[in-house]
Scaffold this motif. Structure first.
Motif, mmCIF file in Angstrom:
data_model
loop_
_atom_site.group_PDB
_atom_site.id
_atom_site.type_symbol
_atom_site.label_atom_id
_atom_site.label_comp_id
_atom_site.label_asym_id
_atom_site.label_seq_id
_atom_site.Cartn_x
_atom_site.Cartn_y
_atom_site.Cartn_z
ATOM 1 N N GLY A 108 0.790 -1.226 0.000
ATOM 2 C CA GLY A 108 0.000 0.000 0.000
ATOM 3 C C GLY A 108 0.820 1.272 0.000
ATOM 4 N N VAL A 109 1.803 1.366 0.900
ATOM 5 C CA VAL A 109 2.627 2.570 1.002
ATOM 6 C C VAL A 109 3.822 2.426 0.067
ATOM 7 N N THR A 110 3.907 3.314 -0.905
ATOM 8 C CA THR A 110 4.974 3.224 -1.900
ATOM 9 C C THR A 110 6.244 3.909 -1.394
ATOM 10 N N VAL A 111 7.345 3.570 -2.035
ATOM 11 C CA VAL A 111 8.629 4.189 -1.700
ATOM 12 C C VAL A 111 8.573 5.691 -1.971
ATOM 13 N N ALA A 112 7.910 6.069 -3.052
ATOM 14 C CA ALA A 112 7.786 7.491 -3.398
ATOM 15 C C ALA A 112 7.037 8.248 -2.302
ATOM 16 N N GLU A 113 5.975 7.640 -1.779
ATOM 17 C CA GLU A 113 5.205 8.281 -0.713
ATOM 18 C C GLU A 113 6.035 8.416 0.559
ATOM 19 N N LEU A 114 6.803 7.383 0.877
ATOM 20 C CA LEU A 114 7.675 7.438 2.053
ATOM 21 C C LEU A 114 8.735 8.522 1.894
ATOM 22 N N ASN A 115 9.337 8.623 0.710
ATOM 23 C CA ASN A 115 10.357 9.642 0.470
ATOM 24 C C ASN A 115 9.780 11.047 0.573
ATOM 25 N N ALA A 116 8.578 11.228 0.021
ATOM 26 C CA ALA A 116 7.932 12.544 0.083
ATOM 27 C C ALA A 116 7.617 12.927 1.524
ATOM 28 N N ALA A 117 7.133 11.953 2.297
ATOM 29 C CA ALA A 117 6.823 12.214 3.699
ATOM 30 C C ALA A 117 8.088 12.548 4.482
ATOM 31 N N TYR A 118 9.177 11.853 4.172
ATOM 32 C CA TYR A 118 10.445 12.102 4.870
ATOM 33 C C TYR A 118 10.956 13.509 4.580
ATOM 34 N N GLU A 229 15.582 5.437 10.324
ATOM 35 C CA GLU A 229 15.125 5.635 11.699
ATOM 36 C C GLU A 229 13.660 6.046 11.755
ATOM 37 N N LEU A 230 13.194 6.748 10.731
ATOM 38 C CA LEU A 230 11.816 7.252 10.713
ATOM 39 C C LEU A 230 10.871 6.422 9.847
ATOM 40 N N LYS A 231 11.398 5.440 9.142
ATOM 41 C CA LYS A 231 10.609 4.724 8.140
ATOM 42 C C LYS A 231 9.310 4.140 8.700
ATOM 43 N N ALA A 232 9.394 3.422 9.836
ATOM 44 C CA ALA A 232 8.203 2.802 10.411
ATOM 45 C C ALA A 232 7.190 3.861 10.834
ATOM 46 N N GLU A 233 7.678 4.950 11.427
ATOM 47 C CA GLU A 233 6.793 6.031 11.861
ATOM 48 C C GLU A 233 6.142 6.724 10.669
ATOM 49 N N LEU A 234 6.901 6.925 9.604
ATOM 50 C CA LEU A 234 6.363 7.553 8.394
ATOM 51 C C LEU A 234 5.277 6.693 7.763
ATOM 52 N N LYS A 235 5.528 5.380 7.726
ATOM 53 C CA LYS A 235 4.555 4.451 7.143
ATOM 54 C C LYS A 235 3.240 4.489 7.920
ATOM 55 N N GLN A 236 3.354 4.529 9.236
ATOM 56 C CA GLN A 236 2.160 4.588 10.071
ATOM 57 C C GLN A 236 1.432 5.914 9.884
ATOM 58 N N MET A 237 2.188 7.001 9.764
ATOM 59 C CA MET A 237 1.602 8.330 9.576
ATOM 60 C C MET A 237 0.821 8.392 8.269
ATOM 61 N N ILE A 238 1.399 7.866 7.205
ATOM 62 C CA ILE A 238 0.731 7.877 5.897
ATOM 63 C C ILE A 238 -0.522 7.009 5.933
ATOM 64 N N ALA A 239 -0.386 5.798 6.478
ATOM 65 C CA ALA A 239 -1.496 4.835 6.467
ATOM 66 C C ALA A 239 -2.656 5.255 7.349
ATOM 67 N N SER A 240 -2.444 6.184 8.271
ATOM 68 C CA SER A 240 -3.522 6.621 9.168
ATOM 69 C C SER A 240 -4.366 7.750 8.578
ATOM 70 N N ASP A 241 -3.941 8.293 7.443
ATOM 71 C CA ASP A 241 -4.692 9.370 6.805
ATOM 72 C C ASP A 241 -5.931 8.806 6.116
ATOM 73 N N GLN A 242 -7.109 9.308 6.463
ATOM 74 C CA GLN A 242 -8.369 8.744 5.960
ATOM 75 C C GLN A 242 -8.525 8.925 4.453
ATOM 76 N N ASN A 243 -8.146 10.084 3.945
ATOM 77 C CA ASN A 243 -8.252 10.312 2.495
ATOM 78 C C ASN A 243 -7.339 9.356 1.738
ATOM 79 N N TRP A 244 -6.152 9.135 2.288
ATOM 80 C CA TRP A 244 -5.224 8.190 1.677
ATOM 81 C C TRP A 244 -5.806 6.783 1.699
ATOM 82 N N GLN A 245 -6.435 6.408 2.813
ATOM 83 C CA GLN A 245 -7.043 5.083 2.941
ATOM 84 C C GLN A 245 -8.136 4.871 1.885
ATOM 85 N N LYS A 246 -8.977 5.888 1.692
ATOM 86 C CA LYS A 246 -10.048 5.787 0.692
ATOM 87 C C LYS A 246 -9.471 5.583 -0.707
#
Length: 263
Positions: A108-118, A229-246
């Motif tokens: 679900g969470v792409t590398v591009a999304e993780l990089n952008a969040a970082y 160091e932030l990867k797991a936290e970033l993944k959780q942050m992205i996945a918790s967004d409701q619009n992203w989930q939809k």
């Protein structure tokens, strides 16, 4: 007739035969066994530790559940169409959530999304951070007396342990560790950033908590943690967004439809 010795031997044999049955079961409700493994699992999931009280509560929950299941079967309510429909809806709802959760975890969470969040999070790590010690008291007169005592050679850490009213730092000699100015009340931050390394405020600083004596031990430029160091936290942050989930649920269903043969 059996003599007393035979009766005792018979009773002991019965106990020895039944002991393993009780050992592997948490309870037996109207002849239906509740395995001890179920009790162990429930106790573990409770997160309250393993003690007799927790085990009694968990056992009572299992017994209650079994009684309801047996009564439902006796009354035939499971055969009612409305009940069966609700059970099926619940089953499907649970499976939908489980499938989506597994999809998010694996693809679900792409590398591009993780990089952008970082890159977005990194912008928060700007400016300086300070290693601070402080002493908090209720009265200005007490704060002034402490400043005079320290200037006369008193040990800041020992005085903080004895007189500071801040429960979070007093036991550590007033040490707040590394902080940035955005994490503290404005009055404190304003005084803190004006201090040089090793310098203490000449005058007490008033805040909503009382009167502070502040000492800057050291300062440094803020540095963002690494991506790993932030990867797991970033993944959780992205996945918790409701619009992203939809959007991701729609994406998942589109992939399923594309692979499926629907006639």
């Amino acid at each position: 007739m059996l003599n007393t010795r035979h009766l005792i031997s018979f009773s002991l044999a019965a106990l020895l035969i039944s002991a393993p049955t009780f050992a592997q079961n948490a309870a037996i409700v109207n002849g239906k066994s509740i395995p001890k493994a179920q009790l162990d699992k429930l106790v573990q999931k409770s997160g309250q530790g393993d003690n007799p009280q927790v085990r009694d509560q968990a056992r009572e929950m299992l017994v209650t559940k079994e009684l309801i299941l047996q009564e439902a079967d006796k009354r035939g309510v499971i055969q009612k169409e409305s009940v069966r429909e609700q059970l099926e809806q619940s089953r499907v709802g649970i499976l939908v959530a489980a499938v989506f959760e597994d999809y998010i975890e694996k693809e679900g969470v792409t590398v591009a999304e993780l990089n952008a969040a970082y890159e977005s999070v990194k912008t928060q790590y700007t400016g300086k951070e300070y290693h601070i010690e402080h002493i908090l008291v209720e009265k200005e007169t007490d704060a002034k007396a402490i400043i005079a005592q320290i200037k006369a050679g008193g040990n800041f850490g020992e005085i903080a342990k004895a007189k500071s009213k801040d429960p979070g730092s007093a036991t550590n000699g007033g040490d707040l560790g590394w902080v940035n100015d955005k994490a503290l009340v404005p009055e404190f931050s304003k005084a803190m950033v004006q201090l040089k390394n090793g310098q203490m405020t000449d005058k007490p600083v008033k805040s909503q908590f009382g009167w502070h004596i502040i000492k800057t031990v050291d300062s440094r430029d803020m540095k963002a943690p690494s991506f790993d160091e932030l990867k797991a936290e970033l993944k959780q942050m992205i996945a918790s967004d409701q619009n992203w989930q939809k959007a991701k649920f729609t994406e998942m269903m589109q992939k399923l439809r594309a692979k499926a043969k629907v006639q």
